[in-house]
Scaffold this motif. Structure first.
Motif, PDB file in Angstrom:
ATOM      1  N   ILE A  65      -8.983  -5.571   6.279  1.00  0.00           N
ATOM      2  CA  ILE A  65      -9.395  -4.729   5.153  1.00  0.00           C
ATOM      3  C   ILE A  65     -10.492  -3.803   5.641  1.00  0.00           C
ATOM      4  O   ILE A  65     -11.516  -4.250   6.146  1.00  0.00           O
ATOM      5  N   LYS A  66     -10.266  -2.510   5.487  1.00  0.00           N
ATOM      6  CA  LYS A  66     -11.168  -1.515   6.084  1.00  0.00           C
ATOM      7  C   LYS A  66     -12.494  -1.341   5.343  1.00  0.00           C
ATOM      8  O   LYS A  66     -13.534  -1.199   5.957  1.00  0.00           O
ATOM      9  N   GLU A  67     -12.477  -1.322   4.029  1.00  0.00           N
ATOM     10  CA  GLU A  67     -13.649  -0.977   3.230  1.00  0.00           C
ATOM     11  C   GLU A  67     -14.489  -2.220   2.928  1.00  0.00           C
ATOM     12  O   GLU A  67     -13.972  -3.238   2.488  1.00  0.00           O
ATOM     13  N   MET A  68     -15.791  -2.131   3.166  1.00  0.00           N
ATOM     14  CA  MET A  68     -16.686  -3.270   3.011  1.00  0.00           C
ATOM     15  C   MET A  68     -16.651  -3.852   1.597  1.00  0.00           C
ATOM     16  O   MET A  68     -16.600  -5.070   1.422  1.00  0.00           O
ATOM     17  N   HIS A  69     -16.666  -3.009   0.574  1.00  0.00           N
ATOM     18  CA  HIS A  69     -16.681  -3.515  -0.798  1.00  0.00           C
ATOM     19  C   HIS A  69     -15.380  -4.247  -1.126  1.00  0.00           C
ATOM     20  O   HIS A  69     -15.397  -5.280  -1.805  1.00  0.00           O
ATOM     21  N   ASP A  70     -14.254  -3.734  -0.634  1.00  0.00           N
ATOM     22  CA  ASP A  70     -12.976  -4.421  -0.823  1.00  0.00           C
ATOM     23  C   ASP A  70     -12.990  -5.769  -0.115  1.00  0.00           C
ATOM     24  O   ASP A  70     -12.482  -6.764  -0.635  1.00  0.00           O
ATOM     25  N   ARG A  71     -13.571  -5.814   1.057  1.00  0.00           N
ATOM     26  CA  ARG A  71     -13.696  -7.087   1.790  1.00  0.00           C
ATOM     27  C   ARG A  71     -14.490  -8.099   0.970  1.00  0.00           C
ATOM     28  O   ARG A  71     -14.151  -9.272   0.911  1.00  0.00           O
ATOM     29  N   GLN A  72     -15.569  -7.645   0.329  1.00  0.00           N
ATOM     30  CA  GLN A  72     -16.400  -8.552  -0.455  1.00  0.00           C
ATOM     31  C   GLN A  72     -15.655  -9.075  -1.675  1.00  0.00           C
ATOM     32  O   GLN A  72     -15.812 -10.240  -2.055  1.00  0.00           O
ATOM     33  N   ILE A  73     -14.825  -8.244  -2.270  1.00  0.00           N
ATOM     34  CA  ILE A  73     -14.032  -8.669  -3.421  1.00  0.00           C
ATOM     35  C   ILE A  73     -13.029  -9.738  -2.991  1.00  0.00           C
ATOM     36  O   ILE A  73     -12.902 -10.785  -3.630  1.00  0.00           O
ATOM     37  N   VAL A  74     -12.311  -9.490  -1.907  1.00  0.00           N
ATOM     38  CA  VAL A  74     -11.345 -10.465  -1.395  1.00  0.00           C
ATOM     39  C   VAL A  74     -12.070 -11.727  -0.926  1.00  0.00           C
ATOM     40  O   VAL A  74     -11.612 -12.849  -1.184  1.00  0.00           O
ATOM     41  N   ALA A  75     -13.192 -11.562  -0.271  1.00  0.00           N
ATOM     42  CA  ALA A  75     -13.964 -12.721   0.199  1.00  0.00           C
ATOM     43  C   ALA A  75     -14.424 -13.588  -0.969  1.00  0.00           C
ATOM     44  O   ALA A  75     -14.471 -14.816  -0.856  1.00  0.00           O
ATOM     45  N   ALA A  88      -6.662 -15.335  -8.645  1.00  0.00           N
ATOM     46  CA  ALA A  88      -5.904 -14.165  -8.215  1.00  0.00           C
ATOM     47  C   ALA A  88      -6.720 -12.939  -8.585  1.00  0.00           C
ATOM     48  O   ALA A  88      -7.551 -12.986  -9.495  1.00  0.00           O
ATOM     49  N   LEU A  89      -6.497 -11.868  -7.862  1.00  0.00           N
ATOM     50  CA  LEU A  89      -7.214 -10.622  -8.153  1.00  0.00           C
ATOM     51  C   LEU A  89      -6.394  -9.728  -9.068  1.00  0.00           C
ATOM     52  O   LEU A  89      -5.177  -9.628  -8.921  1.00  0.00           O
ATOM     53  N   ILE A  90      -7.066  -9.070  -9.978  1.00  0.00           N
ATOM     54  CA  ILE A  90      -6.444  -8.025 -10.783  1.00  0.00           C
ATOM     55  C   ILE A  90      -6.840  -6.718 -10.115  1.00  0.00           C
ATOM     56  O   ILE A  90      -7.986  -6.285 -10.197  1.00  0.00           O
ATOM     57  N   THR A  91      -5.897  -6.128  -9.397  1.00  0.00           N
ATOM     58  CA  THR A  91      -6.185  -4.897  -8.666  1.00  0.00           C
ATOM     59  C   THR A  91      -4.900  -4.154  -8.340  1.00  0.00           C
ATOM     60  O   THR A  91      -3.832  -4.760  -8.256  1.00  0.00           O
ATOM     61  N   CYS A  92      -5.045  -2.861  -8.156  1.00  0.00           N
ATOM     62  CA  CYS A  92      -3.937  -2.066  -7.618  1.00  0.00           C
ATOM     63  C   CYS A  92      -4.392  -1.377  -6.331  1.00  0.00           C
ATOM     64  O   CYS A  92      -3.718  -0.494  -5.822  1.00  0.00           O
ATOM     65  N   ASP A  93      -5.546  -1.790  -5.820  1.00  0.00           N
ATOM     66  CA  ASP A  93      -6.074  -1.221  -4.591  1.00  0.00           C
ATOM     67  C   ASP A  93      -5.099  -1.506  -3.452  1.00  0.00           C
ATOM     68  O   ASP A  93      -4.807  -2.652  -3.134  1.00  0.00           O
ATOM     69  N   ARG A  94      -4.624  -0.463  -2.848  1.00  0.00           N
ATOM     70  CA  ARG A  94      -3.589  -0.579  -1.813  1.00  0.00           C
ATOM     71  C   ARG A  94      -4.055  -1.382  -0.603  1.00  0.00           C
ATOM     72  O   ARG A  94      -3.314  -2.203  -0.059  1.00  0.00           O
ATOM     73  N   ASN A  95      -5.279  -1.138  -0.178  1.00  0.00           N
ATOM     74  CA  ASN A  95      -5.831  -1.838   0.979  1.00  0.00           C
ATOM     75  C   ASN A  95      -5.862  -3.353   0.740  1.00  0.00           C
ATOM     76  O   ASN A  95      -5.535  -4.144   1.628  1.00  0.00           O
ATOM     77  N   ILE A  96      -6.212  -3.748  -0.471  1.00  0.00           N
ATOM     78  CA  ILE A  96      -6.276  -5.169  -0.807  1.00  0.00           C
ATOM     79  C   ILE A  96      -4.874  -5.751  -0.961  1.00  0.00           C
ATOM     80  O   ILE A  96      -4.571  -6.812  -0.409  1.00  0.00           O
ATOM     81  N   THR A  97      -4.008  -5.064  -1.694  1.00  0.00           N
ATOM     82  CA  THR A  97      -2.664  -5.605  -1.935  1.00  0.00           C
ATOM     83  C   THR A  97      -1.864  -5.714  -0.644  1.00  0.00           C
ATOM     84  O   THR A  97      -1.137  -6.685  -0.450  1.00  0.00           O
ATOM     85  N   GLU A  98      -1.995  -4.736   0.239  1.00  0.00           N
ATOM     86  CA  GLU A  98      -1.247  -4.770   1.506  1.00  0.00           C
ATOM     87  C   GLU A  98      -1.738  -5.853   2.450  1.00  0.00           C
ATOM     88  O   GLU A  98      -1.001  -6.290   3.326  1.00  0.00           O
ATOM     89  N   SER A  99      -2.977  -6.305   2.268  1.00  0.00           N
ATOM     90  CA  SER A  99      -3.504  -7.360   3.143  1.00  0.00           C
ATOM     91  C   SER A  99      -2.797  -8.698   2.889  1.00  0.00           C
ATOM     92  O   SER A  99      -2.737  -9.529   3.785  1.00  0.00           O
ATOM     93  N   LYS A 100      -2.318  -8.914   1.675  1.00  0.00           N
ATOM     94  CA  LYS A 100      -1.629 -10.154   1.291  1.00  0.00           C
ATOM     95  C   LYS A 100      -2.480 -11.411   1.541  1.00  0.00           C
ATOM     96  O   LYS A 100      -1.954 -12.491   1.793  1.00  0.00           O
ATOM     97  N   LEU A 101      -3.796 -11.251   1.475  1.00  0.00           N
ATOM     98  CA  LEU A 101      -4.691 -12.381   1.726  1.00  0.00           C
ATOM     99  C   LEU A 101      -4.898 -13.256   0.499  1.00  0.00           C
ATOM    100  O   LEU A 101      -5.232 -14.431   0.636  1.00  0.00           O
ATOM    101  N   VAL A 102      -4.738 -12.656  -0.684  1.00  0.00           N
ATOM    102  CA  VAL A 102      -4.927 -13.399  -1.930  1.00  0.00           C
ATOM    103  C   VAL A 102      -3.834 -12.985  -2.919  1.00  0.00           C
ATOM    104  O   VAL A 102      -3.305 -11.871  -2.829  1.00  0.00           O
ATOM    105  N   PRO A 103      -3.512 -13.854  -3.878  1.00  0.00           N
ATOM    106  CA  PRO A 103      -2.549 -13.468  -4.904  1.00  0.00           C
ATOM    107  C   PRO A 103      -3.089 -12.290  -5.732  1.00  0.00           C
ATOM    108  O   PRO A 103      -4.284 -12.214  -6.022  1.00  0.00           O
TER     109      PRO A 103
END
Length: 106
Positions: A65-75, A88-103
């Protein structure tokens, strides 16, 4: 999920801070910072999850995940999962969804 009165909604501290920042700096926002804060205070379903040591440690490890704030959300979600919470996360952020790290819910 957002309409369900029984939902437990966890708001990562970084997402909370970003929301306040966006509302504060938007010239077109129909919502004030005060009303946003009041809304969060009134909704008993919302828990603000702190940016703690475990979240920061996981943030550093999430190189996909490239963006620090997105990393913190997933973390935050991963930290909760590690603690046994089914999250699970409620998001449509492409960087987060493409990572497939969390539901993701969207």
């Amino acid at each position: 999920m957002l309409e369900n009165a029984q939902s437990h909604l966890v708001l990562p501290a970084i997402a909370f801070a970003e929301s306040v920042w966006i509302v504060r700096n938007s010239k077109k926002s129909a919502v004030s910072v005060d009303s946003l804060l009041e809304c969060i205070d009134r909704d008993q379903r919302i828990e603000i999850y702190p940016l703690n040591k475990w979240v920061v440690e996981r943030t550093v490890q999430l190189s996909t995940i490239k963006e620090m704030h997105d990393r913190q959300i997933v973390a935050t979600a991963l930290t909760m999962q590690f603690s046994g919470d089914d999250s699970a996360l409620i998001t449509c952020d492409r960087n987060i969804t493409e990572s497939k790290l969390v539901p993701i819910i969207w």
